[in-house]
Scaffold this motif. Structure first.
Motif, PDB file in Angstrom:
ATOM      1  N   GLN A 114      49.259  -2.280  22.449  1.00  0.00           N
ATOM      2  CA  GLN A 114      50.681  -2.208  22.090  1.00  0.00           C
ATOM      3  C   GLN A 114      51.279  -3.599  21.928  1.00  0.00           C
ATOM      4  N   SER A 115      50.858  -4.542  22.747  1.00  0.00           N
ATOM      5  CA  SER A 115      51.380  -5.909  22.610  1.00  0.00           C
ATOM      6  C   SER A 115      50.984  -6.503  21.254  1.00  0.00           C
ATOM      7  N   LEU A 116      49.771  -6.215  20.806  1.00  0.00           N
ATOM      8  CA  LEU A 116      49.334  -6.699  19.496  1.00  0.00           C
ATOM      9  C   LEU A 116      50.091  -6.008  18.369  1.00  0.00           C
ATOM     10  N   ARG A 117      50.235  -4.691  18.465  1.00  0.00           N
ATOM     11  CA  ARG A 117      50.947  -3.945  17.413  1.00  0.00           C
ATOM     12  C   ARG A 117      52.412  -4.384  17.323  1.00  0.00           C
ATOM     13  N   ASN A 118      53.063  -4.567  18.471  1.00  0.00           N
ATOM     14  CA  ASN A 118      54.456  -5.013  18.476  1.00  0.00           C
ATOM     15  C   ASN A 118      54.602  -6.376  17.816  1.00  0.00           C
ATOM     16  N   GLN A 119      53.689  -7.283  18.148  1.00  0.00           N
ATOM     17  CA  GLN A 119      53.712  -8.629  17.579  1.00  0.00           C
ATOM     18  C   GLN A 119      53.506  -8.559  16.067  1.00  0.00           C
ATOM     19  N   ASP A 120      52.533  -7.773  15.626  1.00  0.00           N
ATOM     20  CA  ASP A 120      52.259  -7.641  14.190  1.00  0.00           C
ATOM     21  C   ASP A 120      53.435  -6.992  13.457  1.00  0.00           C
ATOM     22  N   ALA A 121      53.983  -5.946  14.039  1.00  0.00           N
ATOM     23  CA  ALA A 121      55.101  -5.238  13.403  1.00  0.00           C
ATOM     24  C   ALA A 121      56.321  -6.152  13.307  1.00  0.00           C
ATOM     25  N   ALA A 122      56.561  -6.936  14.348  1.00  0.00           N
ATOM     26  CA  ALA A 122      57.707  -7.851  14.336  1.00  0.00           C
ATOM     27  C   ALA A 122      57.568  -8.903  13.235  1.00  0.00           C
ATOM     28  N   GLN A 123      56.337  -9.225  12.879  1.00  0.00           N
ATOM     29  CA  GLN A 123      56.088 -10.212  11.831  1.00  0.00           C
ATOM     30  C   GLN A 123      55.948  -9.561  10.456  1.00  0.00           C
ATOM     31  N   GLY A 124      56.122  -8.250  10.410  1.00  0.00           N
ATOM     32  CA  GLY A 124      56.081  -7.540   9.138  1.00  0.00           C
ATOM     33  C   GLY A 124      54.696  -7.436   8.523  1.00  0.00           C
ATOM     34  N   LYS A 125      53.679  -7.455   9.337  1.00  0.00           N
ATOM     35  CA  LYS A 125      52.310  -7.392   8.820  1.00  0.00           C
ATOM     36  C   LYS A 125      51.925  -5.963   8.457  1.00  0.00           C
ATOM     37  N   TRP A 126      51.023  -5.842   7.496  1.00  0.00           N
ATOM     38  CA  TRP A 126      50.511  -4.539   7.054  1.00  0.00           C
ATOM     39  C   TRP A 126      49.493  -4.051   8.080  1.00  0.00           C
ATOM     40  N   LEU A 127      49.734  -2.890   8.665  1.00  0.00           N
ATOM     41  CA  LEU A 127      48.876  -2.362   9.716  1.00  0.00           C
ATOM     42  C   LEU A 127      48.182  -1.072   9.289  1.00  0.00           C
ATOM     43  N   GLY A 128      48.237  -0.775   8.022  1.00  0.00           N
ATOM     44  CA  GLY A 128      47.760   0.501   7.510  1.00  0.00           C
ATOM     45  C   GLY A 128      46.331   0.851   7.849  1.00  0.00           C
ATOM     46  N   GLU A 129      45.460  -0.116   8.003  1.00  0.00           N
ATOM     47  CA  GLU A 129      44.062   0.193   8.285  1.00  0.00           C
ATOM     48  C   GLU A 129      43.560  -0.458   9.561  1.00  0.00           C
ATOM     49  N   ASP A 130      44.474  -0.909  10.410  1.00  0.00           N
ATOM     50  CA  ASP A 130      44.051  -1.414  11.703  1.00  0.00           C
ATOM     51  C   ASP A 130      43.466  -0.256  12.505  1.00  0.00           C
ATOM     52  N   PRO A 131      42.398  -0.512  13.245  1.00  0.00           N
ATOM     53  CA  PRO A 131      41.810   0.567  14.034  1.00  0.00           C
ATOM     54  C   PRO A 131      42.726   0.989  15.182  1.00  0.00           C
ATOM     55  N   SER A 132      42.626   2.250  15.544  1.00  0.00           N
ATOM     56  CA  SER A 132      43.392   2.770  16.680  1.00  0.00           C
ATOM     57  C   SER A 132      42.760   2.259  17.974  1.00  0.00           C
ATOM     58  N   LEU A 133      43.467   2.447  19.076  1.00  0.00           N
ATOM     59  CA  LEU A 133      42.929   2.069  20.378  1.00  0.00           C
ATOM     60  C   LEU A 133      41.634   2.824  20.646  1.00  0.00           C
ATOM     61  N   ALA A 134      41.586   4.099  20.309  1.00  0.00           N
ATOM     62  CA  ALA A 134      40.366   4.894  20.525  1.00  0.00           C
ATOM     63  C   ALA A 134      39.197   4.315  19.736  1.00  0.00           C
ATOM     64  N   GLN A 135      39.445   3.889  18.506  1.00  0.00           N
ATOM     65  CA  GLN A 135      38.376   3.288  17.703  1.00  0.00           C
ATOM     66  C   GLN A 135      37.918   1.962  18.313  1.00  0.00           C
ATOM     67  N   ILE A 136      38.851   1.161  18.771  1.00  0.00           N
ATOM     68  CA  ILE A 136      38.509  -0.109  19.405  1.00  0.00           C
ATOM     69  C   ILE A 136      37.659   0.146  20.647  1.00  0.00           C
ATOM     70  N   GLN A 137      38.080   1.081  21.473  1.00  0.00           N
ATOM     71  CA  GLN A 137      37.329   1.390  22.685  1.00  0.00           C
ATOM     72  C   GLN A 137      35.938   1.917  22.353  1.00  0.00           C
ATOM     73  N   HIS A 138      35.833   2.717  21.298  1.00  0.00           N
ATOM     74  CA  HIS A 138      34.525   3.230  20.884  1.00  0.00           C
ATOM     75  C   HIS A 138      33.581   2.097  20.485  1.00  0.00           C
ATOM     76  N   VAL A 139      34.104   1.153  19.711  1.00  0.00           N
ATOM     77  CA  VAL A 139      33.287   0.005  19.301  1.00  0.00           C
ATOM     78  C   VAL A 139      32.858  -0.790  20.529  1.00  0.00           C
ATOM     79  N   LEU A 140      33.771  -1.022  21.452  1.00  0.00           N
ATOM     80  CA  LEU A 140      33.433  -1.782  22.649  1.00  0.00           C
ATOM     81  C   LEU A 140      32.387  -1.071  23.510  1.00  0.00           C
ATOM     82  N   MET A 141      32.492   0.239  23.583  1.00  0.00           N
ATOM     83  CA  MET A 141      31.515   1.022  24.368  1.00  0.00           C
ATOM     84  C   MET A 141      30.124   0.982  23.725  1.00  0.00           C
ATOM     85  N   SER A 142      30.086   0.855  22.401  1.00  0.00           N
ATOM     86  CA  SER A 142      28.801   0.872  21.707  1.00  0.00           C
ATOM     87  C   SER A 142      28.111  -0.487  21.697  1.00  0.00           C
ATOM     88  N   ARG A 143      28.802  -1.527  22.135  1.00  0.00           N
ATOM     89  CA  ARG A 143      28.198  -2.872  22.160  1.00  0.00           C
ATOM     90  C   ARG A 143      27.385  -3.097  23.390  1.00  0.00           C
TER      91      ARG A 143
END
Length: 178
Positions: free
Chosen positions: A149-178
């Motif tokens: 949420q801290s990253l999303r808030n920072q990105d949104a405040a800067q007006g960045k395009w977040l359309g294809e950023d991975p969800s938290l679940a996707q991030i956690q899945h990638v981390l679990m698979s490493r």
């Protein structure tokens, strides 16, 4: 057929990698010089752990099975999506280490303020215990959801395009698979 967003995806990769670089730069700058008696205290151990995490993030190779994108916009799209996910996961890991290190630095500054150059003694006990407790509470509050949420808030405040950023679940899945 490509959706025409490859330029936006490429810009997003650059934004995420720039954030990652800035976080890595901050983490490598952390300096703490505990005495031999303080070396294993929770806050100093945390700071060493965060610096180690930052180094280990750099050592994980980028694993892409998309091959060379060439001039095919659809292949470029798929490759950019893979890169966005990998970069976002690395940035997430660095943000988590950064937030934890920042809590450790607050603990260290609090401890130094309490001791004022003196060796710890019974008169410092309650204040030092309170500093330790505050550190533990801060670390408990630094959940994956909070970091994301801290990253999303920072990105949104800067007006960045977040359309294809991975969800938290996707991030956690990638981390679990490493």
């Amino acid at each position: 057929m490509s959706d025409g967003l490859n330029d936006a995806r490429a810009i997003r990769v650059a934004e995420i990698m720039n954030d990652f670089r800035n976080l890595q730069h901050y983490l490598v700058q952390i300096r703490a010089s505990p005495t031999a008696e303080e070396y294993y205290l929770e806050g100093y151990s945390l700071l060493r752990q965060c610096a180690s995490e930052a180094q280990s993030i750099l050592s994980v190779p980028f694993a892409s099975n998309t091959g060379t994108a060439g001039g095919d916009p659809e292949r470029q799209k798929q490759q950019l999506k893979v890169i966005i996910t990998d970069a976002a996961v690395r940035r997430f890991q660095c943000q988590r280490a950064y937030l934890r290190a920042h809590a450790g630095l607050r603990w260290m500054n609090s401890r130094n303020s309490i001791l004022r150059g003196q060796k710890p003694n019974a008169s410092h006990l309650h204040a030092l215990q309170a500093a330790d407790s505050t550190l533990r509470m801060e670390l408990l509050a630094l959940t994956d959801a909070h970091v994301e949420q801290s990253l999303r808030n920072q990105d949104a405040a800067q007006g960045k395009w977040l359309g294809e950023d991975p969800s938290l679940a996707q991030i956690q899945h990638v981390l679990m698979s490493r």
